[in-house]
Enzyme design. Sequence first.
Site, PDB file in Angstrom:
ATOM      1  N   HIS A   1       2.298  -0.758  -2.970  1.00 42.57           N
ATOM      2  CA  HIS A   1       1.400  -0.338  -2.039  1.00 42.57           C
ATOM      3  C   HIS A   1       0.524  -1.549  -1.786  1.00 42.57           C
ATOM      4  O   HIS A   1      -0.115  -1.633  -0.525  1.00 42.57           O
ATOM      5  CB  HIS A   1       0.640   0.796  -2.465  1.00 42.57           C
ATOM      6  CG  HIS A   1      -0.297   1.431  -1.542  1.00 42.57           C
ATOM      7  ND1 HIS A   1       0.131   2.307  -0.748  1.00 42.57           N
ATOM      8  CD2 HIS A   1      -1.641   1.190  -1.343  1.00 42.57           C
ATOM      9  CE1 HIS A   1      -0.888   2.477  -0.159  1.00 42.57           C
ATOM     10  NE2 HIS A   1      -2.248   2.031  -0.263  1.00 42.57           N
TER      11      HIS A   1
ATOM     12  N   HIS B   1      -0.606   8.182   3.901  1.00 38.01           N
ATOM     13  CA  HIS B   1      -1.240   8.801   2.798  1.00 38.01           C
ATOM     14  C   HIS B   1      -0.041   9.509   2.466  1.00 38.01           C
ATOM     15  O   HIS B   1      -0.227  11.039   2.409  1.00 38.01           O
ATOM     16  CB  HIS B   1      -2.327   9.289   3.166  1.00 38.01           C
ATOM     17  CG  HIS B   1      -3.369   8.838   2.090  1.00 38.01           C
ATOM     18  ND1 HIS B   1      -4.172   9.797   1.325  1.00 38.01           N
ATOM     19  CD2 HIS B   1      -3.990   7.672   1.465  1.00 38.01           C
ATOM     20  CE1 HIS B   1      -5.122   9.432   0.657  1.00 38.01           C
ATOM     21  NE2 HIS B   1      -4.717   8.041   0.373  1.00 38.01           N
TER      22      HIS B   1
END
Length: 762
Positions: free
Chosen positions: A69, A117
């Site tokens: 990420h 998300h």
Amino acid sequence: MYKRVNVPFELYEIDVLNASDEDLKKISEDLGLALSVEEMKRIQEYFRKKGRNPYDIELQSIAQAWSEHCCYKSSKYYLKQYLFGIEADYVISAIKEDSGVVEFDDEYAYVVALESHNHPSAIEPYGGAATGIGGILRDVLCMGAQPIALIDPLFFGNLDTPYERIPKGVKHPLYLFSGVVAGIRDYGNRVGIPTVAGMVFFDDGYLTNCLVNVGCIGIVRKDRIIPSKAGNVGDLFVLVGGLTGRDGIHGVTFASAELDEKSEEEARGAVQLGNPIMKEPLIHACLEVVEKGLLTGMKDLGGGGLSCVIGEMVYAAGFGAEVYLDKVPLKEAGMAPWEIWISESQERMMLTVKPEHVDEVLYIFQKWDIPATVIGKVIPERVIRIYYKGYKVYELETDFVVKAPEYCRMYVKPKIEEYDEIKEPDDYARVFLEMLSHPNVAFKEWVIRQYDHEVRGKTVLKPLRGRINRETHSDAAVLKPTKSWRGLAVTADVNPWMTKIDPYWGTASSFDEMIRNLIAVNSIPHSFADCLNFGNPEKPERMWEFVECVKALGWMAKGYGLPCVSGNVSFYNETPYGAVNPTPTLMGIGIVEDIRKINKCYFNGGAVVLIGETMPEFGGSLYSHVVGMRNTRVPRTSPEKLKRYAEAMLKSFKEFNVLACHDVAEGGIAVAIAEMCFGNGIGFKALSSMDFIKLFSESNTRWIVEVKERDAEKYVEFFKEIGLKAELIGYSEGDYIDFGSFKVELVKAEDAWRNGLNKYFA
């Protein structure tokens, strides 16, 4: 392997020096590091050279920085090879910062960010989506920009999925969809930033792993742009905003692994807790210190928390940091140093401030009732040192922590069966109505009306347009960010049915659609951002999907001359039941030279012209989906063709009185014409009978344009003279949608379209 250190707080020394490969694997699993054995061995070698074992806080910090990420270790190689480096003299900053910064006019720049998300929203849809909005607002704010609009591309399993088909540990799409929309609604509305554009797509490919992508646009004076890096040696780190707690711990490592049936229970603590009531004054306070020129740097605390924000700020500046962790304001007592350091608690920003300006900065945040605390300083050595209650608990070279591994992962093309089935519908009217009522096409009123898309008074072209309470969808939203008549158009696009069949041509088609939407509202395509959502990159077939998408995106963007200024890669969107469809979400930004000259998107009573060429291309089409037709021929395009048509369209808008324009996308010209009918309650009558190929093909680079009847012949000739396709196909009139081959009452078609999604929430 874990030795408690003799200090008056929780701190462990981890024995990596004497660890076997099996031990290293266990340490990674026990501590939730999500690092491979090879990466653990690299850490082991580093500490052998230092002659000591790491503390838990140091290992946790490395794991955050090296997570997929945060460091893009599986994607960076291919992004640099195929996508990065598109030149445009109006781009101020691309890819390097938290957001892209692009010139808007002589005085202002616009700021663009697009993020994912996904995992948090799959576990806790309301909170996951809300904190996604909070995070993307901070990404734009940290450049010194005032956020002015939000964008929300969303992807879920089919809403009519029977409960018995839902795997263990997975929530029903209807619950996820409702929760995500509520989270976006409540956060965006409460913080006072309009949600103006987006998309919603339903497919079984997202049944076990929904995707929640969020975008934001901001505006900033060019002389007030703030870098996302530390200022200079001696500058102080000022932490502002929310308190730090145990929520959001291991958020980035959780996002860098596949979901399974245990994720619901084990990973809930990795979901952050948003607070829009804190965010609104935080934005005001940050913008005030920016306006007064009191900052040397600013960055938001997102993935990895303090660990990543300080590491990345000093790495970008070529310096180091000294941090006093016990100065950090906490939500709860008894937090271990590693928890404070990597927590992803929301509504926090990190500022670097010259010592002589600190008191004024602290006063401004106190005035806005926002906590602000000096927690450290910038030092000349490229080292990060952390002290807690008088003890040194962390000392690592900045380069080692932040400069993470980078992989050129293998990829393999899977065996793909190809079909080119073409069949006529047995009942044109029935198929047409089914297409209109499909949730991927149907009216998105249930979503859109929950969002305040007019707050701040800058949304001049709204997501719904036409008769009051009987509107149709807009191709793009348009914002008026300054006092001038210049505007910003924004759209979000991708077709996952096409990318699932053919990642390359599906991505090229999605880029084509993004451009078409910007052109339709009379805007000049200016830049774009991407959010690339894929499965596990360690699986060669998944990596092939990613590489194909990036190749196509680079080919289209470079050929068109449109810079990619910001983006995000979200891997590991996968469960034991399969991976998501390859989903390269695109957010396009266009410049509207004069917002008083925006095209309508609904009929007004005139001649209807089709621009572009229709081919028998049905791969990934709505028609194929509805009639069960096997076809893998995804529509083709090229940047050269797209640019020729786009430039011709913009020129035609200047030379002719265009009454309306709408791009042709899902459902072909049949659905495009129907949507134009609905906005003003005016039907359509074709000049001649249209077959199913002309009606339902989803060939790229096409628009439906309405002009006055007296201009129709000249308008068609305008395109033909430069070697482009244009055809007068009918007139907007009456109470029917009449394609010659069949006709349907306008009210019946509109009813199918308006209730296709609403029926799930009646």
